[in-house]
Design a protein around this motif. Structure first.
Motif, PDB file in Angstrom:
ATOM      1  N   ALA A 160       2.296  36.396  30.151  1.00 54.21           N
ATOM      2  CA  ALA A 160       3.566  37.028  30.470  1.00 54.21           C
ATOM      3  C   ALA A 160       4.775  36.070  30.271  1.00 54.21           C
ATOM      4  CB  ALA A 160       3.489  37.460  32.139  1.00 54.21           C
ATOM      5  N   LEU A 161       4.759  34.874  30.949  1.00 50.08           N
ATOM      6  CA  LEU A 161       5.809  33.937  31.073  1.00 50.08           C
ATOM      7  C   LEU A 161       6.266  33.504  29.500  1.00 50.08           C
ATOM      8  CD1 LEU A 161       7.701  32.331  32.380  1.00 50.08           C
ATOM      9  CD2 LEU A 161       6.206  30.369  32.745  1.00 50.08           C
ATOM     10  N   ALA A 195       8.237  36.052  27.903  1.00 53.03           N
ATOM     11  CA  ALA A 195       9.313  36.484  28.887  1.00 53.03           C
ATOM     12  C   ALA A 195      10.217  35.156  28.393  1.00 53.03           C
ATOM     13  CB  ALA A 195       9.037  36.494  30.177  1.00 53.03           C
ATOM     14  N   ILE A 222      -0.198  35.294  34.011  1.00 46.35           N
ATOM     15  CA  ILE A 222       1.308  35.048  34.321  1.00 46.35           C
ATOM     16  C   ILE A 222       1.513  33.937  33.428  1.00 46.35           C
ATOM     17  CG2 ILE A 222       2.958  34.334  36.031  1.00 46.35           C
ATOM     18  CD1 ILE A 222       1.978  37.102  36.597  1.00 46.35           C
ATOM     19  N   ILE A 245       9.704  34.054  38.808  1.00 45.23           N
ATOM     20  CA  ILE A 245       8.558  34.600  38.622  1.00 45.23           C
ATOM     21  C   ILE A 245       7.948  35.201  39.805  1.00 45.23           C
ATOM     22  CG2 ILE A 245       6.095  34.111  38.248  1.00 45.23           C
ATOM     23  CD1 ILE A 245       7.275  31.585  36.466  1.00 45.23           C
ATOM     24  N   MET A 283      10.853  38.825  32.964  1.00 41.70           N
ATOM     25  CA  MET A 283       9.223  38.903  33.573  1.00 41.70           C
ATOM     26  C   MET A 283       8.841  40.299  33.897  1.00 41.70           C
ATOM     27  SD  MET A 283       7.237  36.345  33.452  1.00 41.70           S
ATOM     28  CE  MET A 283       5.957  36.196  34.688  1.00 41.70           C
ATOM     29  N   THR A 323      14.891  35.195  34.641  1.00 47.66           N
ATOM     30  CA  THR A 323      13.398  34.987  34.567  1.00 47.66           C
ATOM     31  C   THR A 323      12.727  36.553  35.170  1.00 47.66           C
ATOM     32  OG1 THR A 323      13.646  32.740  34.853  1.00 47.66           O
ATOM     33  CG2 THR A 323      11.502  33.514  35.224  1.00 47.66           C
TER      34      THR A 323
END
Lengths: 317, 499
Positions: free
Chosen positions: A234-235, A238, A230, A121, A207, A203
């Protein structure tokens, strides 16, 4: 996930498992040197008749396909066989060994994700910065270092520095919880470090992909806080490729990690299989391979299930 | 009064020293784990190391490999055809039942029963009858006058005495043990460790000293070294001589002893050009044995002839053989005489165990100097055994276990009908000497026979004898009384203790 779906998945995987076992069966029997050879070694103390009797006793005088048939028949009557070399029941051997491998796998995955995901990340957020470069270099080193080397280095460092820390001498969790965790620490760290490199890279790229999506821009415009952006936006999106990768890694770990189990003297499945192959202990090899194949199948179903949790749009039918 | 006090103090001191010897728990790291526990069946090295502490034979080896009484408190070679053992009284199995003559008879019946498939059956194939005389003697009558040659077999693990009652109750000896040895098997966790505990019934007073031995299996050398340094284990087997340097004297003790097993090149005497004894003889001159020991074993080993130099009075020493002097020029000459002035090409089959591959590489380089081109074929151990058994090789590199008894060492290997004569070697004079050696009682005459045999074996070289490596153990400073035997046995664990 409906019950019908589950049943269908299980039923369709049976041929796969049997195919794997069949291939391994044929290959291990085609390799020169059989269990009787290994038993006698470079001593020839039995007469020809006695040797023939041994082949007969173990059913090895029959054609391969018949031998496989007999094994299958026994399997369906829940007779999983006994080791030809030690006389122990194969099912007992699995019960003894699998918990060690399971614990090692889970702990390794813990280290791999705890190290890999945050680093990934950070690398993605700070794309093309010094931190990103550093993380990527570390990842590359992790990918290219063999486990036996990392393991040996960790052993050497720990055995000199931390007196009283138990590196060896596996005991079951139930017997001595603290000692068990101590003994499991280095092997799972070794495996975890190696796997974390892959997870980190996955990752990062996943990401980066997600961060360019329009809904991220929308969220930003909406004024969502950075940390929420995030973690939540996002995470979570992802995660799918990361879960897929972790699943594959976990499968690889559960199949037994021969090198690490040998190095840290852990009585796991990998060592059992290695020894069985060395001794040509056919019943052990066959059952362990079948067990591993079944595990992988179950694991795949579980991963598919996890997809539905992460992304509600995924539906298992 | 003063005298009394002195005696009292001396006594106290003696008791103190003695008491110090008792008790303790030893953790020992070994490379491999047992493959089965039935003493009459096991062939694995690791099984022997455990079982020799759990079971007893009629005889056992002493510190200098001399045969000493064990379950038999006396033994007598009445004539070359007859051996009588007097069975010790008050010996108990681990389950508390007393050992009787019946158990001894039963054990040998079990060994000799073809259904058992015991490796020891081959040792006793020339036994005519075994019977009890009275209630504490056993007589072995032999078909051939070979009593002395037979004796060392009684000290082997495969000739252990088992309990008749225990076996007949249907117990599987591969899984459960019931011996008379100094330790009983208390726990076995496959892949992890074995716990041996002190046998309270052991017939030797005050032995064993240790309360418990935990044998942990650590396949990797780096783990054994680290475990020892870290204090996880007290003593460990070390294979790589270089690793010994990691253990400073004072904090650690190093044990080393030469062994009877030896590295060898086995040659297929039926394949060209090795069917010519002159060619095989020539290779001897082209091989520099000292250089192999230096390169592969870092100096930890001794050059050996057909018998280890330790096996006295039988062994001829390496210096007694002209062939052992490194002389490539002579090798070339001999090869030219045999019709190979430009050398020849052949294949060495070997596997990666015990540094065989490294020995092969050194030999390959040495032979290249006399124009002989050796191709090394590294195979997995199972494949190696298959090819060994079927004599499917030009030559191989491997290790043979040795013996203190020339008959045991030579007969099965070099007799044209020998069970391990995979070299397909056949020489009527060798057969004759082997038969003579087996049945000759007079030591001086026997020595002459085996001297001639050893010279002949080096001259004809169906096997090229190379060297015996040292075995090395390292322990921490608290371990006392540990001894190594050249046959790699660990029976002296019974006299080991921790300070």
């Amino acid at each position: 996930m409906s019950f019908a779906y589950l049943l269908r998945r299980i039923l369709t995987s049976i041929p796969t498992v049997l195919f794997v076992v069949f291939v391994v069966f044929i290959v291990i029997h085609l390799v020169p040197g059989d269990v009787v050879d290994m038993m006698l070694g470079t001593q020839n103390y039995l007469t020809k008749e006695q040797i023939e009797q041994l082949y007969k006793q173990y059913g090895l005088d029959k054609p391969l396909i018949v031998q496989f048939g007999v094994w299958l028949k026994n399997l369906f009557t829940l007779n999983f066989g006994t080791s030809l070399r030690t006389g122990r029941r194969v099912i007992d051997l699995i019960f003894d060994r699998f918990p060690v491998t399971l614990e090692l796998s889970v702990l390794s995955m813990f280290f791999a994700t705890v190290i890999g995901i945050p680093l990934g990340i950070v690398a993605a957020i700070k794309k093309n910065s010094f931190v990103d470069g550093l993380v990527r270099v570390i990842g590359l080193i992790g990918l290219s270092s063999p486990s036996f080397w990392v393991g040996a280095i960790l052993i050497v460092i720990f055995s000199g520095t931390f007196k009283g820390f138990n590196i060896f001498g596996y005991v079951h969790l139930r017997e001595d919880f603290l000692r068990n965790l101590q003994v499991m620490f280095l092997p799972s760290l070794t495996l975890g470090l190696m796997l974390s490199a892959q997870i980190m890279r996955m990752t990062r790229s996943s990401m980066l992909d997600v961060l360019q999506q329009e809904y991220i821009r929308t969220a930003k415009a909406k004024g969502v806080s950075y940390s929420q952006l995030i973690a939540k936006h996002a995470l979570k999106n992802a995660l799918i490729p990361i879960v897929t990768l972790s699943g594959i890694q976990l499968g690889y770990l559960l199949a037994g990690t021969i090198v690490i189990e040998n190095m840290f003297a852990l009585p796991g499945l990998g060592r059992l299989l290695l020894q069985a192959v060395n001794e040509r202990d056919y019943p052990v090899i066959q059952f362990v391979v079948m067990f591993i194949a079944m595990l992988i199948v179950v694991l795949n179903i579980l991963i598919d299930f996890v997809y539905t949790l992460i992304d509600p749009r995924v539906e298992l039918r | 009064m003063r005298k009394f006090l002195l005696v009292f103090l001396t006594l106290l001191l003696a008791v103190g020293i003695f008491a110090q010897k008792l008790g303790g728990k030893l953790v020992i790291a070994m490379e491999t784990e047992p493959v089965g526990l039935d003493p009459h069946l096991v062939t694995a090295f690791a099984s022997h190391r455990v079982l020799e502490n759990v079971y007893d034979g009629l005889l056992r080896y002493g510190e200098n490999l001399q045969l000493v009484p064990n379950i038999a408190e006396e033994f007598q070679v009445i004539d070359p055809y007859t051996i009588v053992f007097k069975i010790r009284e008050n010996v108990k199995f681990h389950d508390g039942t007393p050992l009787t003559v019946e158990d001894v008879l039963f054990s040998f019946e079990r060994i000799l029963n073809p259904d058992t498939k015991s490796p020891a059956a081959a040792f006793y194939q020339d036994v005519e009858s075994i019977k009890a005389i009275g209630d504490n003697r056993i007589e072995f009558k032999l078909k051939k006058p070979m009593a002395s040659a037979l004796l060392p077999n009684f000290a082997g693990v495969n000739s252990s005495i088992v309990s008749k009652k225990f076996v007949e109750s249907g117990k599987n000896l591969q899984l459960e043990t019931n011996g008379t040895g100094p330790f009983y098997l208390a726990e076995y966790v496959p892949g992890n460790y074995i716990v041996l505990k002190k046998n309270p019934h052991y017939f030797v007073k005050n032995q064993p000293y240790l309360d418990e031995i935990r044998i942990v299996f650590m396949p990797e050398e780096v783990s054994r070294v680290s475990a020892l340094k870290n204090g996880d284990v007290d003593i460990a087997k070390i294979n790589e001589p270089l690793n010994v340097k990691q253990f400073p004297e004072g904090r650690f003790k190093i044990y080393r002893s030469p062994v009877l097993s030896y590295y060898l090149i086995g040659i297929n005497t039926k394949r060209k050009p090795f069917d010519d004894p002159q060619v095989r003889n020539a290779l001897n001159y082209a091989i520099n044995r000292e250089a192999i020991i230096k390169t592969v074993a870092f100096g930890e080993g001794v050059v050996t002839g057909p018998l280890s130099p330790m096996v006295q009075p039988w062994a001829l020493l390496p210096k007694d053989f002209d062939e052992y002097t490194y002389n490539p020029t002579k090798a070339k000459q001999l090869l030219a005489q045999a019709g190979y002035p430009n050398g020849f090409e052949f294949e060495i089959v070997t596997s990666q165990r015990y540094n065989f591959d490294k020995v092969a590489q050194v030999i390959q380089a040495q032979l290249a100097e006399v124009g002989v081109r050796a191709k090394i074929n590294l195979v997995e151990w199972g494949i190696f055994i298959k090819r060994w058994r079927e004599s499917d090789f030009d030559a191989f590199i491997s290790m043979n276990s040795g013996s203190i008894e020339p008959d045991i060492q030579f007969y099965r290997t070099f007799h044209s009908k020998g069970s391990t004569n995979v070299f397909l070697y056949s020489n009527p004079r060798v057969d004759e000497l082997l038969e003579l050696g087996r049945s000759t009682v007079d030591t001086a005459k026997r020595k002459e026979i085996y001297d001639e045999l050893q010279r002949l074996l080096v001259k004809e070289s169906p096997i090229i004898f190379l060297y015996s490596a040292n075995q090395i153990f390292v322990s921490n400073a608290s371990v006392e009384g540990f001894k190594l035997l050249p046959n790699e046995s660990l029976i002296f664990l019974r006299e080991t203790y921790k300070k």
